[in-house]
Design an enzyme around this catalytic site. Structure first.
Site, PDB file in Angstrom:
ATOM      1  N   CYS A   1      77.021  22.478  40.956  1.00  0.00           N
ATOM      2  CA  CYS A   1      78.346  22.370  41.569  1.00  0.00           C
ATOM      3  C   CYS A   1      78.487  23.434  42.646  1.00  0.00           C
ATOM      4  CB  CYS A   1      79.416  22.538  40.503  1.00  0.00           C
ATOM      5  SG  CYS A   1      79.210  24.016  39.531  1.00  0.00           S
TER       6      CYS A   1
ATOM      7  N   LYS B   1      81.296  17.288  23.318  1.00  0.00           N
ATOM      8  CA  LYS B   1      80.729  16.032  23.825  1.00  0.00           C
ATOM      9  C   LYS B   1      79.915  16.363  25.083  1.00  0.00           C
ATOM     10  CE  LYS B   1      80.422  12.028  26.022  1.00  0.00           C
ATOM     11  NZ  LYS B   1      79.130  12.327  26.636  1.00  0.00           N
TER      12      LYS B   1
ATOM     13  N   GLY C   1      82.707  18.197  35.185  1.00  0.00           N
ATOM     14  CA  GLY C   1      81.996  16.989  35.591  1.00  0.00           C
ATOM     15  C   GLY C   1      82.502  16.503  36.929  1.00  0.00           C
ATOM     16  N   SER C   2      82.427  15.197  37.117  1.00  0.00           N
ATOM     17  CA  SER C   2      82.774  14.621  38.421  1.00  0.00           C
ATOM     18  C   SER C   2      84.285  14.590  38.634  1.00  0.00           C
ATOM     19  CB  SER C   2      82.231  13.196  38.490  1.00  0.00           C
ATOM     20  OG  SER C   2      82.873  12.413  37.502  1.00  0.00           O
ATOM     21  N   ASN C   3      84.666  14.421  39.898  1.00  0.00           N
ATOM     22  CA  ASN C   3      86.085  14.321  40.236  1.00  0.00           C
ATOM     23  C   ASN C   3      86.728  13.100  39.605  1.00  0.00           C
ATOM     24  OD1 ASN C   3      85.291  16.301  42.200  1.00  0.00           O
ATOM     25  ND2 ASN C   3      87.372  15.978  42.920  1.00  0.00           N
TER      26      ASN C   3
ATOM     27  N   GLN D   1      70.854   9.240  39.808  1.00  0.00           N
ATOM     28  CA  GLN D   1      71.099  10.347  40.750  1.00  0.00           C
ATOM     29  C   GLN D   1      70.145  10.255  41.937  1.00  0.00           C
ATOM     30  OE1 GLN D   1      73.663  12.691  40.810  1.00  0.00           O
ATOM     31  NE2 GLN D   1      72.786  13.041  42.828  1.00  0.00           N
TER      32      GLN D   1
ATOM     33  N   GLU E   1      86.813  21.476  35.762  1.00  0.00           N
ATOM     34  CA  GLU E   1      85.962  21.994  36.836  1.00  0.00           C
ATOM     35  C   GLU E   1      85.180  20.812  37.369  1.00  0.00           C
ATOM     36  OE1 GLU E   1      86.045  24.701  38.336  1.00  0.00           O
ATOM     37  OE2 GLU E   1      87.275  25.881  36.967  1.00  0.00           O
TER      38      GLU E   1
ATOM     39  N   GLU F   1      80.367  14.908  48.084  1.00  0.00           N
ATOM     40  CA  GLU F   1      79.338  15.580  47.279  1.00  0.00           C
ATOM     41  C   GLU F   1      78.151  14.637  47.057  1.00  0.00           C
ATOM     42  OE1 GLU F   1      80.009  16.236  43.023  1.00  0.00           O
ATOM     43  OE2 GLU F   1      79.345  18.297  43.305  1.00  0.00           O
TER      44      GLU F   1
ATOM     45  N   GLY G   1      87.168  13.788  35.948  1.00  0.00           N
ATOM     46  CA  GLY G   1      88.048  14.952  35.799  1.00  0.00           C
ATOM     47  C   GLY G   1      89.508  14.590  36.045  1.00  0.00           C
TER      48      GLY G   1
HETATM   49  P1  NAP Z   1      80.502  13.021  34.826  1.00  0.00           P
HETATM   50  O1  NAP Z   1      79.863  11.719  35.014  1.00  0.00           O
HETATM   51  O2  NAP Z   1      81.921  13.186  35.232  1.00  0.00           O
HETATM   52  O3  NAP Z   1      80.346  13.367  33.259  1.00  0.00           O
HETATM   53  C1  NAP Z   1      80.805  14.584  32.711  1.00  0.00           C
HETATM   54  C2  NAP Z   1      81.052  14.393  31.234  1.00  0.00           C
HETATM   55  O4  NAP Z   1      82.172  13.515  31.059  1.00  0.00           O
HETATM   56  C3  NAP Z   1      79.891  13.730  30.487  1.00  0.00           C
HETATM   57  O5  NAP Z   1      79.782  14.285  29.213  1.00  0.00           O
HETATM   58  C4  NAP Z   1      80.328  12.274  30.416  1.00  0.00           C
HETATM   59  O6  NAP Z   1      79.716  11.542  29.379  1.00  0.00           O
HETATM   60  C5  NAP Z   1      81.807  12.468  30.153  1.00  0.00           C
HETATM   61  N1  NAP Z   1      82.637  11.290  30.414  1.00  0.00           N
HETATM   62  C6  NAP Z   1      82.335  10.166  31.091  1.00  0.00           C
HETATM   63  N2  NAP Z   1      83.393   9.320  31.090  1.00  0.00           N
HETATM   64  C7  NAP Z   1      84.376   9.921  30.387  1.00  0.00           C
HETATM   65  C8  NAP Z   1      85.712   9.560  30.031  1.00  0.00           C
HETATM   66  N3  NAP Z   1      86.267   8.406  30.401  1.00  0.00           N
HETATM   67  N4  NAP Z   1      86.450  10.444  29.303  1.00  0.00           N
HETATM   68  C9  NAP Z   1      85.936  11.631  28.923  1.00  0.00           C
HETATM   69  N5  NAP Z   1      84.666  12.015  29.228  1.00  0.00           N
HETATM   70  C10 NAP Z   1      83.899  11.189  29.958  1.00  0.00           C
HETATM   71  O7  NAP Z   1      79.691  14.201  35.547  1.00  0.00           O
HETATM   72  P2  NAP Z   1      78.113  14.454  35.511  1.00  0.00           P
HETATM   73  O8  NAP Z   1      77.467  13.406  36.331  1.00  0.00           O
HETATM   74  O9  NAP Z   1      77.664  14.672  34.114  1.00  0.00           O
HETATM   75  O10 NAP Z   1      78.004  15.885  36.255  1.00  0.00           O
HETATM   76  C11 NAP Z   1      77.932  16.040  37.625  1.00  0.00           C
HETATM   77  C12 NAP Z   1      79.274  16.492  38.200  1.00  0.00           C
HETATM   78  O11 NAP Z   1      79.698  17.682  37.543  1.00  0.00           O
HETATM   79  C13 NAP Z   1      79.191  16.867  39.668  1.00  0.00           C
HETATM   80  O12 NAP Z   1      80.297  16.324  40.361  1.00  0.00           O
HETATM   81  C14 NAP Z   1      79.268  18.389  39.661  1.00  0.00           C
HETATM   82  O13 NAP Z   1      79.772  18.974  40.836  1.00  0.00           O
HETATM   83  C15 NAP Z   1      80.169  18.627  38.505  1.00  0.00           C
HETATM   84  N6  NAP Z   1      80.031  19.999  38.009  1.00  0.00           N
HETATM   85  C16 NAP Z   1      81.047  20.892  38.248  1.00  0.00           C
HETATM   86  C17 NAP Z   1      80.938  22.211  37.823  1.00  0.00           C
HETATM   87  C18 NAP Z   1      82.040  23.202  38.081  1.00  0.00           C
HETATM   88  O14 NAP Z   1      82.070  24.224  37.411  1.00  0.00           O
HETATM   89  N7  NAP Z   1      82.939  22.960  39.020  1.00  0.00           N
HETATM   90  C19 NAP Z   1      79.789  22.622  37.142  1.00  0.00           C
HETATM   91  C20 NAP Z   1      78.773  21.687  36.924  1.00  0.00           C
HETATM   92  C21 NAP Z   1      78.908  20.382  37.355  1.00  0.00           C
HETATM   93  P3  NAP Z   1      78.425  10.622  29.667  1.00  0.00           P
HETATM   94  O15 NAP Z   1      77.332  11.541  30.061  1.00  0.00           O
HETATM   95  O16 NAP Z   1      78.180   9.937  28.381  1.00  0.00           O
HETATM   96  O17 NAP Z   1      78.785   9.693  30.776  1.00  0.00           O
END
Ligand code: NAP
Length: 502
Positions: free
Chosen positions: A293, A184, A237-239, A340, A259, A394, A242
């Site tokens: 990230c 996904k 993804g986001s905290n 964003q 992560e 962040e 996550g």
């Molecule tokens: P996000 O909003 O948390 O989304 C991540 C993924 O989760 C997307 O595929 C999203 O789908 C999905 N999602 C949303 N709601 C969900 C739910 N209730 N259950 C399961 N999955 C769900 O994060 P993002 O905005 O895409 O990415 C940015 C964040 O990722 C930043 O905080 C960044 O620091 C972090 N990141 C961390 C790392 C690391 O290795 N530590 C690496 C890269 C990025 P949708 O797109 O359809 O909403």
């Protein structure tokens, strides 16, 4: 819109990949993928997946699991190696698609392609080494050994900022381990995900081994985590999301790795090679428009060189050319989307209100070239209060917060005073200081005299504190996450006697 290097193509109509078939999603909601450098360019449209599609994908993965588990690991690895070959042949074309869909500049997209392909190659090779260990037993003519067995169906949930490399570093170890996958990706980058899955299919994965669901995470993400047939979850993804994923998996008692965000510090100490530090901070803070990230979002300067270094930094920042990442000479692309961009601008306002000193940037660029894109200027704030939101939270954009320290211990304290702990950097020529920093810093990864960004296939990647929970990614650790360890006690004496082990 410049047409100098851009080939205009009509919008693709994308589909879901379930049980080896490309099918329409069942949601009435359409997903539209547009170019963040110019929102008039529609790259792809599709009907989103809903909960029923997610369930079908899980069912397909569960059905495909027994045969895939019994496929020898070296054979599984060879399919991945074939995928890597196809990806390499199409690297340039896919990098261009990535730039158009996600916005990062072409050299960065090419770098991401190279990194993702290398990761797949590395994991493909691990198919030949996926073994356990043998140990002596306390008993005569007994042998003890361990084996690794795939956990089952893996849900892989990924963000938009690395639309190829992150899926690659999760899907490749899952597949070579013998897990089947429901993938996904983030809704903002469906076109890259479709191309990757097409290539995995072309490389020879049997039906149902990889399944792709493109749809709103908020609407159907829970299914991928809650369903009892899913045995392991890997999320980036986001905290906020996550922690939710982690809680659900915790309640179910299944392994999960999350992560999450970062607020990574770079310390530039007085004895550092300032030119080297400058290059590293520029790359870390403004590369990928700060949407990493691992981005450098906090800069801690030795008070003695702070003014000099900031002078050098501002001169470089002013040289960054914003624009469409497909055009030559562009140094920074747009934010990934309007949402964003809004977050970036909100944090800039927060920084101003909190009393930080705005040194450069802080607004949307003006002019026709930027009228239809999500552009924001590279921004630097000095004298940021370490208790402020700008220091602690962040942003995920090109906004660098700077603070100054009088002693190295104060710099370390500033670096650690944060809820995140993904990565960090220290610039110094003093080995003792570098070692002290490496020991005391609360982070999963430490860079000495190199930028906060980056990772390599063979070493663990991941963070501590609010940046990550669960197993590290990449490396043997990332591979072993997808397997269960089994210990075998084998008695080959051939004698019918009970052991006297208690
Ligand atoms: P996000 O909003 O948390 O989304 C991540 C993924 O989760 C997307 O595929 C999203 O789908 C999905 N999602 C949303 N709601 C969900 C739910 N209730 N259950 C399961 N999955 C769900 O994060 P993002 O905005 O895409 O990415 C940015 C964040 O990722 C930043 O905080 C960044 O620091 C972090 N990141 C961390 C790392 C690391 O290795 N530590 C690496 C890269 C990025 P949708 O797109 O359809 O909403």
């Amino acid at each position: 819109m410049s047409t100098a290097t851009k080939t205009k193509i009509s919008a693709a109509v994308l589909k879901q990949f379930i049980a080896g078939q490309w099918v329409d999603g069942s949601s009435t909601k359409e997903i539209v993928s547009t170019n963040p450098a110019d929102s008039r360019e529609v790259l792809a449209t599709l009907r989103g997946a809903d909960r029923a599609d997610a369930l079908r994908a899980i069912e397909a993965a569960a059905k495909a699991f027994p045969a895939w588990r019994d496929t020898p690991a070296p054979v599984r690895g060879r399919i991945l190696a074939k995928a890597a070959q196809i990806l390499r042949a199409r690297k340039e074309e896919l990098a261009r698609l990535m730039t158009r869909e996600q916005g990062k500049i072409l050299p960065e997209a090419l770098g991401e392609m190279e990194k993702g392909i290398t990761l797949i190659e590395w994991f493909a090779g691990e198919g030949l080494r996926l073994g356990g260990v043998t140990m002596p037993s306390e008993l005569p003519k007994n042998i003890l050994y361990t084996t690794r067995q795939p956990r089952g169906v893996a849900s892989i949930i990924t963000p938009w900022n690395f639309p190829f490399a992150i899926p690659a570093w999760k899907i490749a170890p899952a597949l070579v381990s013998g897990c089947t996958v429901v993938f996904k990706p983030a809704s903002l980058v469906p076109a890259m995900a479709v191309e990757f899955v097409k290539i995995l299919d072309e490389a020879g994965l049997p039906k149902g081994v990889i399944n792709l669901v493109l749809g709103s995470g908020a609407a159907m993400g829970d299914v991928l985590v809650e369903d009892s047939r899913v045995k392991v979850v890997s999320f980036t993804g986001s905290n906020e999301i996550g922690r939710r994923v982690h809680t659900i998996c915790g309640a179910r008692g299944i392994p999960v790795t999350c992560e999450m965000g970062g607020k990574n510090p770079a310390v530039v100490w007085g004895d550092a090679d300032l030119d080297l530090a400058l290059g590293g901070v520029m790359k870390g803070a403004f590369g990928s428009t700060g949407q990493r990230c691992t981005a450098t979002s906090r800069l801690i300067l030795d008070e003695r060189i702070a003014d000099k270094f900031l002078g050098m930094l501002l001169a470089e920042v002013k040289k960054i050319k914003l624009g469409d990442g497909l055009e030559a000479g562009i140094g920074m692309g747009p934010a990934v989307d309007e949402s964003q961009l809004k977050t970036d601008l909100e944090y800039i306002e927060i920084g101003k209100k909190e009393g930080a000193q705005l040194l450069c940037g802080g607004a949307r660029p003006t002019g026709e070239a930027f009228a239809h894109g999500c552009f924001v200027e590279p921004t630097v704030f000095d004298r940021v209060n370490p208790k402020s939101r700008l220091w602690q939270e962040e942003v995920f954009g090109p906004v660098l917060a700077v603070a100054r320290a009088k002693t190295f211990d104060e710099a370390l304290e500033l670096a650690n005073d944060c809820a995140f702990g993904l990565t960090c950097a220290v610039y110094t020529q003093d080995l003792t200081l570098a070692m002290r920093f490496s020991e005391k810093i609360e982070a999963g990864m430490v860079h000495v005299n190199s930028p906060t960004i980056g990772g390599e296939a063979q070493v663990p990647f991941g963070g501590v504190k609010g940046s990550g929970v669960g197993e590290r990614e990449m490396s043997k650790e990332g591979l072993h996450f997808f397997t269960e360890l089994k210990t075998v006690f084998l008695d080959y004496t051939g004698e019918r006697r009970q052991s006297n082990i208690y």
